[in-house]
Design a protein around this motif. Sequence first.
Motif, PDB file in Angstrom:
ATOM      1  N   ALA A 321     -37.049  11.338  -9.885  1.00 42.84           N
ATOM      2  CA  ALA A 321     -38.231  12.145  -9.575  1.00 42.84           C
ATOM      3  C   ALA A 321     -37.905  13.628  -9.495  1.00 42.84           C
ATOM      4  O   ALA A 321     -38.782  14.468  -9.723  1.00 42.84           O
ATOM      5  N   ARG A 322     -36.659  13.948  -9.174  1.00 48.73           N
ATOM      6  CA  ARG A 322     -36.235  15.346  -9.081  1.00 48.73           C
ATOM      7  C   ARG A 322     -35.579  15.840 -10.368  1.00 48.73           C
ATOM      8  O   ARG A 322     -34.967  16.913 -10.387  1.00 48.73           O
ATOM      9  N   GLY A 323     -35.683  15.058 -11.438  1.00 46.43           N
ATOM     10  CA  GLY A 323     -35.166  15.496 -12.725  1.00 46.43           C
ATOM     11  C   GLY A 323     -33.667  15.376 -12.897  1.00 46.43           C
ATOM     12  O   GLY A 323     -33.074  15.996 -13.780  1.00 46.43           O
ATOM     13  N   GLU A 324     -33.030  14.551 -12.064  1.00 52.91           N
ATOM     14  CA  GLU A 324     -31.586  14.353 -12.141  1.00 52.91           C
ATOM     15  C   GLU A 324     -31.274  13.023 -12.830  1.00 52.91           C
ATOM     16  O   GLU A 324     -32.060  12.078 -12.764  1.00 52.91           O
ATOM     17  N   ASP A 325     -30.105  12.944 -13.477  1.00 56.21           N
ATOM     18  CA  ASP A 325     -29.664  11.728 -14.135  1.00 56.21           C
ATOM     19  C   ASP A 325     -28.834  10.901 -13.152  1.00 56.21           C
ATOM     20  O   ASP A 325     -27.718  11.294 -12.796  1.00 56.21           O
ATOM     21  N   PRO A 326     -29.340   9.757 -12.690  1.00 54.07           N
ATOM     22  CA  PRO A 326     -28.602   8.952 -11.705  1.00 54.07           C
ATOM     23  C   PRO A 326     -27.229   8.513 -12.194  1.00 54.07           C
ATOM     24  O   PRO A 326     -26.328   8.288 -11.378  1.00 54.07           O
ATOM     25  N   ARG A 327     -27.049   8.400 -13.506  1.00 59.80           N
ATOM     26  CA  ARG A 327     -25.756   7.946 -14.033  1.00 59.80           C
ATOM     27  C   ARG A 327     -24.645   8.943 -13.732  1.00 59.80           C
ATOM     28  O   ARG A 327     -23.462   8.590 -13.791  1.00 59.80           O
ATOM     29  N   GLU A 328     -25.027  10.169 -13.420  1.00 62.79           N
ATOM     30  CA  GLU A 328     -24.033  11.188 -13.092  1.00 62.79           C
ATOM     31  C   GLU A 328     -23.821  11.319 -11.582  1.00 62.79           C
ATOM     32  O   GLU A 328     -23.001  12.124 -11.138  1.00 62.79           O
ATOM     33  N   LYS A 329     -24.556  10.542 -10.803  1.00 57.10           N
ATOM     34  CA  LYS A 329     -24.496  10.640  -9.349  1.00 57.10           C
ATOM     35  C   LYS A 329     -23.591   9.551  -8.752  1.00 57.10           C
ATOM     36  O   LYS A 329     -23.468   8.453  -9.291  1.00 57.10           O
ATOM     37  N   LEU A 330     -23.005   9.892  -7.615  1.00 55.70           N
ATOM     38  CA  LEU A 330     -22.097   8.984  -6.918  1.00 55.70           C
ATOM     39  C   LEU A 330     -22.817   8.316  -5.752  1.00 55.70           C
ATOM     40  O   LEU A 330     -23.426   8.991  -4.920  1.00 55.70           O
ATOM     41  N   VAL A 331     -22.750   6.995  -5.684  1.00 56.90           N
ATOM     42  CA  VAL A 331     -23.272   6.235  -4.550  1.00 56.90           C
ATOM     43  C   VAL A 331     -22.093   5.568  -3.850  1.00 56.90           C
ATOM     44  O   VAL A 331     -21.364   4.777  -4.469  1.00 56.90           O
ATOM     45  N   ILE A 332     -21.910   5.898  -2.568  1.00 56.93           N
ATOM     46  CA  ILE A 332     -20.820   5.329  -1.779  1.00 56.93           C
ATOM     47  C   ILE A 332     -21.413   4.343  -0.783  1.00 56.93           C
ATOM     48  O   ILE A 332     -22.204   4.724   0.076  1.00 56.93           O
ATOM     49  N   ASP A 338     -17.716  -6.609   2.817  1.00 60.12           N
ATOM     50  CA  ASP A 338     -16.634  -7.520   2.516  1.00 60.12           C
ATOM     51  C   ASP A 338     -16.729  -7.854   1.025  1.00 60.12           C
ATOM     52  O   ASP A 338     -17.630  -7.379   0.318  1.00 60.12           O
ATOM     53  N   VAL A 339     -15.809  -8.674   0.551  1.00 55.06           N
ATOM     54  CA  VAL A 339     -15.642  -8.848  -0.892  1.00 55.06           C
ATOM     55  C   VAL A 339     -16.928  -9.275  -1.578  1.00 55.06           C
ATOM     56  O   VAL A 339     -17.301  -8.731  -2.634  1.00 55.06           O
ATOM     57  N   GLU A 340     -17.635 -10.248  -1.018  1.00 56.76           N
ATOM     58  CA  GLU A 340     -18.834 -10.756  -1.686  1.00 56.76           C
ATOM     59  C   GLU A 340     -19.863  -9.654  -1.905  1.00 56.76           C
ATOM     60  O   GLU A 340     -20.445  -9.528  -2.992  1.00 56.76           O
ATOM     61  N   LYS A 341     -20.097  -8.849  -0.883  1.00 60.81           N
ATOM     62  CA  LYS A 341     -21.079  -7.779  -1.005  1.00 60.81           C
ATOM     63  C   LYS A 341     -20.591  -6.696  -1.969  1.00 60.81           C
ATOM     64  O   LYS A 341     -21.385  -6.129  -2.732  1.00 60.81           O
ATOM     65  N   ILE A 342     -19.307  -6.395  -1.947  1.00 65.84           N
ATOM     66  CA  ILE A 342     -18.751  -5.398  -2.871  1.00 65.84           C
ATOM     67  C   ILE A 342     -18.959  -5.846  -4.312  1.00 65.84           C
ATOM     68  O   ILE A 342     -19.419  -5.067  -5.162  1.00 65.84           O
ATOM     69  N   VAL A 343     -18.632  -7.088  -4.606  1.00 68.21           N
ATOM     70  CA  VAL A 343     -18.791  -7.614  -5.967  1.00 68.21           C
ATOM     71  C   VAL A 343     -20.260  -7.589  -6.380  1.00 68.21           C
ATOM     72  O   VAL A 343     -20.607  -7.195  -7.509  1.00 68.21           O
ATOM     73  N   GLU A 344     -21.130  -7.988  -5.480  1.00 69.26           N
ATOM     74  CA  GLU A 344     -22.571  -8.025  -5.765  1.00 69.26           C
ATOM     75  C   GLU A 344     -23.116  -6.626  -6.062  1.00 69.26           C
ATOM     76  O   GLU A 344     -23.852  -6.427  -7.043  1.00 69.26           O
ATOM     77  N   LEU A 345     -22.773  -5.651  -5.223  1.00 67.79           N
ATOM     78  CA  LEU A 345     -23.281  -4.289  -5.409  1.00 67.79           C
ATOM     79  C   LEU A 345     -22.698  -3.636  -6.658  1.00 67.79           C
ATOM     80  O   LEU A 345     -23.398  -2.899  -7.373  1.00 67.79           O
ATOM     81  N   GLN A 346     -21.434  -3.897  -6.941  1.00 66.76           N
ATOM     82  CA  GLN A 346     -20.828  -3.353  -8.156  1.00 66.76           C
ATOM     83  C   GLN A 346     -21.538  -3.876  -9.395  1.00 66.76           C
ATOM     84  O   GLN A 346     -21.843  -3.125 -10.335  1.00 66.76           O
ATOM     85  N   LYS A 347     -21.839  -5.158  -9.400  1.00 57.82           N
ATOM     86  CA  LYS A 347     -22.533  -5.762 -10.542  1.00 57.82           C
ATOM     87  C   LYS A 347     -23.930  -5.183 -10.707  1.00 57.82           C
ATOM     88  O   LYS A 347     -24.388  -4.930 -11.834  1.00 57.82           O
ATOM     89  N   GLN A 348     -24.622  -4.940  -9.586  1.00 60.09           N
ATOM     90  CA  GLN A 348     -26.012  -4.476  -9.647  1.00 60.09           C
ATOM     91  C   GLN A 348     -26.117  -3.013 -10.076  1.00 60.09           C
ATOM     92  O   GLN A 348     -27.076  -2.641 -10.767  1.00 60.09           O
ATOM     93  N   PHE A 349     -25.133  -2.178  -9.698  1.00 62.96           N
ATOM     94  CA  PHE A 349     -25.308  -0.733  -9.892  1.00 62.96           C
ATOM     95  C   PHE A 349     -24.302  -0.085 -10.839  1.00 62.96           C
ATOM     96  O   PHE A 349     -24.481   1.085 -11.205  1.00 62.96           O
ATOM     97  N   TYR A 350     -23.270  -0.793 -11.242  1.00 60.88           N
ATOM     98  CA  TYR A 350     -22.283  -0.204 -12.158  1.00 60.88           C
ATOM     99  C   TYR A 350     -22.945   0.136 -13.490  1.00 60.88           C
ATOM    100  O   TYR A 350     -23.626  -0.684 -14.089  1.00 60.88           O
ATOM    101  N   GLY A 351     -22.788   1.371 -13.925  1.00 60.17           N
ATOM    102  CA  GLY A 351     -23.421   1.855 -15.145  1.00 60.17           C
ATOM    103  C   GLY A 351     -24.733   2.564 -14.894  1.00 60.17           C
ATOM    104  O   GLY A 351     -25.166   3.388 -15.709  1.00 60.17           O
ATOM    105  N   ARG A 352     -25.367   2.265 -13.762  1.00 58.68           N
ATOM    106  CA  ARG A 352     -26.612   2.947 -13.394  1.00 58.68           C
ATOM    107  C   ARG A 352     -26.328   4.196 -12.566  1.00 58.68           C
ATOM    108  O   ARG A 352     -27.066   5.178 -12.625  1.00 58.68           O
ATOM    109  N   VAL A 353     -25.261   4.127 -11.762  1.00 63.90           N
ATOM    110  CA  VAL A 353     -24.749   5.254 -10.996  1.00 63.90           C
ATOM    111  C   VAL A 353     -23.228   5.148 -10.997  1.00 63.90           C
ATOM    112  O   VAL A 353     -22.655   4.145 -11.451  1.00 63.90           O
TER     113      VAL A 353
END
Length: 429
Positions: A321-332, A338-353
């Motif tokens: 909405a602010r005209g930024e490309d999310p693929r260039e942004k860092l989400v921490i 724990d491992v299960e959540k890390i794997v799940e979040l990496q799969k969902q957002f890798y390549g999108r941010v």
Amino acid sequence: MDIATRVWNHKWKIDPIVRSLIDDDFYKLLMCQSVFRNHPDTHVTFSLINRTKSVRLAELIDEGELREQLDHIRSLSLSRGESTWLRGNTFYGKRQMFRPDFMEWFENLRLPEYHLEIKDGQFELTFEGKWAEVMLWEIPALAVLMELRSRAVLDDMGKFELQVLYARAMTRVWEKVERLRAVDGLRIADFGTRRRHSFLWQDWCVQAMQEGLGDKFVGTSNCKIAMKRDIGAIGTNAHELPMVYSALAQDDAALRQAPYQVLKDWQEEHDGNLRIILPDTYGTQGFLKNAPDWLAGWTGIRIDSGDPATGAENAIKWWKARGEDPREKLVIFSDGLDVEKIVELQKQFYGRVRVSFGWGTLLTNDFRGLVPNEGLNPFSIVCKAVKANGRPTVKLSDNPRKAMGPADEIERYKRVFEVGEQDQQDVIV
């Protein structure tokens, strides 16, 4: 290192719980420099808050032993090598991150006095004084209480029992590392200082991550271990800054702007990967809705409460909405991972941010089920700024179970920051 033997002999002076003023998280030192510059005379009170009331710390930990450890911390000062590392090392690609006037002050610092009482099976531990001084008690105080609790539980165990316990715990960590090794594009750091099992155990976990994950392991929040292991010190800023800035606000209008004033001051000091937004202190949705346009240009965002996937999706929508490309942004991601959540979040957002993880308690203190009666299970304990210049602080969070402050002030902050209904999440740590 034979950790079991060291634990068996844990009264050796070689193993104080906190062994250095830089046995602390990197973000605390960065924030301390900002406070030193912008609020040198602000008076703040920090207080220990045990959210897990069933863990009655004062019935597990000897008060005299706690005082001995706290008094030891008050005797610490920077060594020449530590000062040289802070003054001359490169952090986030920048040399001399810490200014000479701040370093001169830090080199002469001794932590101020503490106040300790026992009430209803819990320790009431508070620190009062100038903000830049008392804020440096937070992480050491938590580390001391966590490790003393561990020592109390382990005190009656024999040598072989301890060896088996640590062998099982090491196997658990290594199995997690092996699972993460297979995750494409992973970037992960140790964020586990404040609620670690012990310093020696955190150091061992960091070495396991180094060997097992290679370049996927990007560093540790712990300055002492970063220096010792010659790896990156990781961290930016925390809820403490907006909590104190907000408490100092004179009216509702100033309160509404306080979280953005924090980041304006931060922007004057730091650039690049240190420009990370932590938006959830008073609700992420309202923070992003009312954020000034210049914040959209920052490097990324840290998600530390609420549902992490929802937080990341909201950030992506905001950047678009602010005209930024999310693929260039860092989400921490940094909340209760724990491992299960890390794997799940990496799969969902890798390549999108650009995805990164700060792995805390369930890296450095996962002894769940390894001793009877859940005796070493992690529990939720914090040390927070509760007053600033005599005014109460407030935290709302994206998880109402993490809210803190007087009830009337919580309601006022909800009104000012337009916080509606929130979903409750279990608080692991």
